[in-house]
Structure formats: structure tokens, C-alpha cells
Design an enzyme around this catalytic site. Structure first.
Site, short mmCIF file in Angstrom:
data_model
loop_
_atom_site.label_atom_id
_atom_site.label_comp_id
_atom_site.label_asym_id
_atom_site.label_seq_id
_atom_site.Cartn_x
_atom_site.Cartn_y
_atom_site.Cartn_z
N THR A 154 -19.47 33.86 39.36
CA THR A 154 -20.38 32.67 40.67
C THR A 154 -19.57 32.77 42.15
O THR A 154 -18.34 33.01 41.80
CB THR A 154 -19.70 31.49 40.06
OG1 THR A 154 -20.25 31.37 38.52
CG2 THR A 154 -20.58 30.95 40.08
N ARG A 182 -28.53 29.02 27.72
CA ARG A 182 -27.87 27.97 28.38
C ARG A 182 -27.44 27.68 29.81
O ARG A 182 -27.61 28.56 30.24
CB ARG A 182 -26.35 28.73 28.19
CG ARG A 182 -25.11 27.89 28.11
CD ARG A 182 -24.46 28.66 30.03
NE ARG A 182 -23.34 28.30 30.06
CZ ARG A 182 -22.65 28.60 31.27
NH1 ARG A 182 -23.11 28.96 32.02
NH2 ARG A 182 -20.90 27.49 31.34
N VAL A 183 -27.23 26.46 30.71
CA VAL A 183 -27.06 25.83 31.92
C VAL A 183 -25.56 26.30 32.03
O VAL A 183 -25.28 25.04 31.24
CB VAL A 183 -28.15 25.24 32.33
CG1 VAL A 183 -28.29 24.82 33.44
CG2 VAL A 183 -29.53 25.73 32.53
N GLY A 184 -25.30 26.19 33.13
CA GLY A 184 -24.00 25.86 33.23
C GLY A 184 -23.51 24.73 34.35
O GLY A 184 -24.64 24.35 34.93
N GLY A 205 -15.73 29.10 37.86
CA GLY A 205 -15.41 28.87 36.64
C GLY A 205 -15.62 28.13 35.29
O GLY A 205 -16.55 28.22 35.30
N GLY A 207 -18.38 26.41 33.21
CA GLY A 207 -18.72 25.20 33.45
C GLY A 207 -19.27 24.46 32.37
O GLY A 207 -19.14 23.58 32.94
N1 ASP Z 1 -19.03 28.54 36.92
C1 ASP Z 1 -20.23 29.61 36.29
C2 ASP Z 1 -20.73 29.35 35.30
O1 ASP Z 1 -20.37 27.88 34.48
C3 ASP Z 1 -19.28 30.63 35.80
C4 ASP Z 1 -18.74 30.91 37.39
O2 ASP Z 1 -18.00 30.41 37.81
O3 ASP Z 1 -18.30 31.99 36.72
O4 ASP Z 1 -22.06 29.32 34.22
#
Ligand code: ASP
Length: 287
Positions: A154, A182-184, A205, A207
Site C-alpha cells: 500500500t 474484500r475491501v480494506g 498494514g 486493513g
Molecule cells: N492496508 C492495506 C489493506 O489492508 C494493505 C497494506 O497496507 O499493505 O488493504
């Protein structure tokens, strides 16, 4: 001179050693592309979009071209842009077939009466955005890097322009082994990013865990309540770890250009340019 400034991260996580310098190089280049926009008179929003488009297009980070695919092998992208000056934001989720969701998020924020679109109907808006000439494409699905300002795991950034206006972004392919749909946290206002007229923050991180504590909003709140950005970032991460036991990272900047970052993950490649393009600092934030 602290303004204008930009702080950029390339994702917090279990980075393999040899990928860290590659990611660091990309966040440094992304910070440069965003800062050039500021130097050419662009706003915090212009710079935040340019910086994020760079990271989405570099193919080396978990966003846009380089995004991690879901278990069906499809890249489903989430992204958000926040205008701290107006508290307005634009978000997209589970978007397929385009490379630069952050530009669509900005179009949604600036050109529609709504804030958040998902899936195929978000893609229809992308087509409308291109048809209206809001952005041009260098090839189908790829936004050309040309902004009013001039230059062109991300990712995200917080930008403060010389007027003290703050913009924040986040953009991602999501976590490993995600199932379709799926949505974070990344497109969720207050979780993946947040900004107001005092401070901006963007998070990376796991999500599902970041959303539980609305991590970015909490850190900005700590600054509003009087903590300086470094202590606010640490307090946010401590709270996050205590409540979820999980891993994340944040980058933060206030309207005066003070910045900080904090992570409890193995690494979080981060680059900062403050005041002048010659003043870049970068960190891997390795344990
Ligand atoms: N925060 C993102 C998610 O959960 C993933 C990431 O930060 O790498 O979709």
C-alpha cells in the site's frame, strides 16, 4: 523552512531484504515527483495525486500496476484522496482494469456529489472522467502524468503545500490471499487516511485491524488535542497494537510541516522532502 513538504511511504510489512532498497528508490522518486508539482505552483492535492500516480505506475509497490492480485488472480484496487482544507474526500474500492485509482478518487471528490464508489460502477465513472477530459490516458486504463502544477506494500502520502493546506492519499491492491470483493482500510475515511486543517495521516498494514481503531483519524485527533506529531504517531501505534495485536505503520504531517512516522512492522520505506527539493531524507524503518 518546513513548507512545502511531502512524506511518502511504500507500505509497512514483512519486506524481504532485497526488495527494501527497490521500494526506497521508488518512494524517493514518488516524493520528488510530488514535490516538483508543489514547486511548480501545484496544490497539496495536485502533489498528492501526482506522487500516488507515480507509485501506482512504477510496478514495484503494492498499488496500481504492481498491486497484489486477489485469490482469483485479479487486481482489485482501493484508493482514497483527502482534502484537509475542506474535509472532503473521494474513494474507490474493488476497482479492476485501471491503473490509477487515486485520480478517479479525486474526480469523485471534485466532480460528483458523492464520495465513494465501488466495482464496475466506479469503472463507469472512470470512463466518464476520461471522456470529459478531467484526466488523459497515456494508454487505456493508465492516467497520463500531467497536472496543473506542471511536472509531472500500500502506498500513501501526506502533503502540506506552502499555504499550509494538507492532502493525504492511500492506494493499494490489498492484503495477500484476499478473496474477491474484500475491501480494506485504504479507501475508508479516517482509517486508511485522514486530513483536516490541523494535520494529515495515512496508514498501512492489516486493513481489518486498522479499521477497528480508525487509526489515521485517531492520530490526527491526538495532534488536535495538543500532541506534537511524533508523540501522536507513537501514541496511535501503541493504541493500535494494544487493541489489535497487529502490525501497521503511519506517516503524519501537520499544517506547519512538522512530520513523523511510526511502524511496528519489519520495515516501511519512507521518504520526506521538506522545504527544498535538495532536502530529501529517507528511511527504511527496519527493525
Ligand atoms: N492496508 C492495506 C489493506 O489492508 C494493505 C497494506 O497496507 O499493505 O488493504
Amino acid at each position: 523552512m518546513k513548507l512545502p513538504m511531502i512524506i511518502v511511504h511504500g507500505g509497512a510489512g514483512k519486506w524481504k531484504g532485497k526488495r527494501i532498497p527497490v521500494a526506497l528508490e521508488q518512494v524517493e522518486k514518488a516524493a520528488t515527483s510530488g514535490f516538483q508539482v508543489l514547486e511548480n505552483g501545484g496544490s497539496a492535492l495536485d502533489a498528492a495525486e501526482a506522487c500516488t500516480v507515480y507509485m501506482e505506475s512504477c510496478g514495484k509497490l503494492n498499488a496500481g500496476l504492481g498491486a497484489r492480485a486477489n485469490i482469483d488472480g485479479v487486481k482489485e484496487l482501493d484508493a482514497m484522496i483527502v482534502d484537509g482544507n475542506t474535509l472532503n474526500f473521494g474513494s474507490v474500492a474493488a476497482l479492476t482494469g485501471i491503473q490509477n485509482p487515486v485520480s478517479l478518487a479525486r474526480y469523485i471528490m471534485e466532480k460528483t456529489d458523492f464520495s465513494f464508489f465501488a466495482g464496475d460502477n466506479a469503472k463507469r465513472l472512470y470512463e466518464k472522467m476520461i471522456a470529459e477530459g478531467y484526466r488523459t490516458e497515456s494508454e487505456p486504463g493508465v492516467v497520463a502524468q500531467s497536472f496543473d502544477g506542471g511536472a509531472k506494500d500500500t502506498v500513501g502520502c501526506v502533503v502540506v503545500d506552502s499555504q499550509g493546506r494538507i492532502a493525504a492519499t492511500s492506494s493499494t491492491g490489498g492484503i495477500a490471499k484476499k478473496i474477491p470483493g474484500r475491501v480494506g482500510d485504504s479507501p475508508i475515511m479516517g482509517s486508511g487516511a485522514y486530513a483536516n486543517d490541523v494535520c494529515g495521516a495515512t496508514a498501512t498494514g492489516w486493513g481489518e485491524h486498522i479499521m477497528r481503531v480508525t487509526l489515521s483519524r485517531m492520530i490526527v485527533l491526538y495532534v488536535e488535542e495538543g500532541l506534537e506529531v511524533g508523540l501522536a504517531a507513537k501514541k496511535g501505534m501503541k493504541m493500535f497494537e494494544a487493541k489489535t495485536g497487529s502490525e501497521a505503520g503511519v506517516v503524519v504531517a501537520d499544517a506547519k510541516g512538522n512530520y513523523s512516522f511510526s511502524t511496528n512492522a519489519k520495515a516501511m520505506p519512507t521518504a520526506i522532502i521538506q522545504g527544498s527539493i535538495n532536502k530529501m531524507t529517507s528511511f527504511t524503518c527496519q527493525e
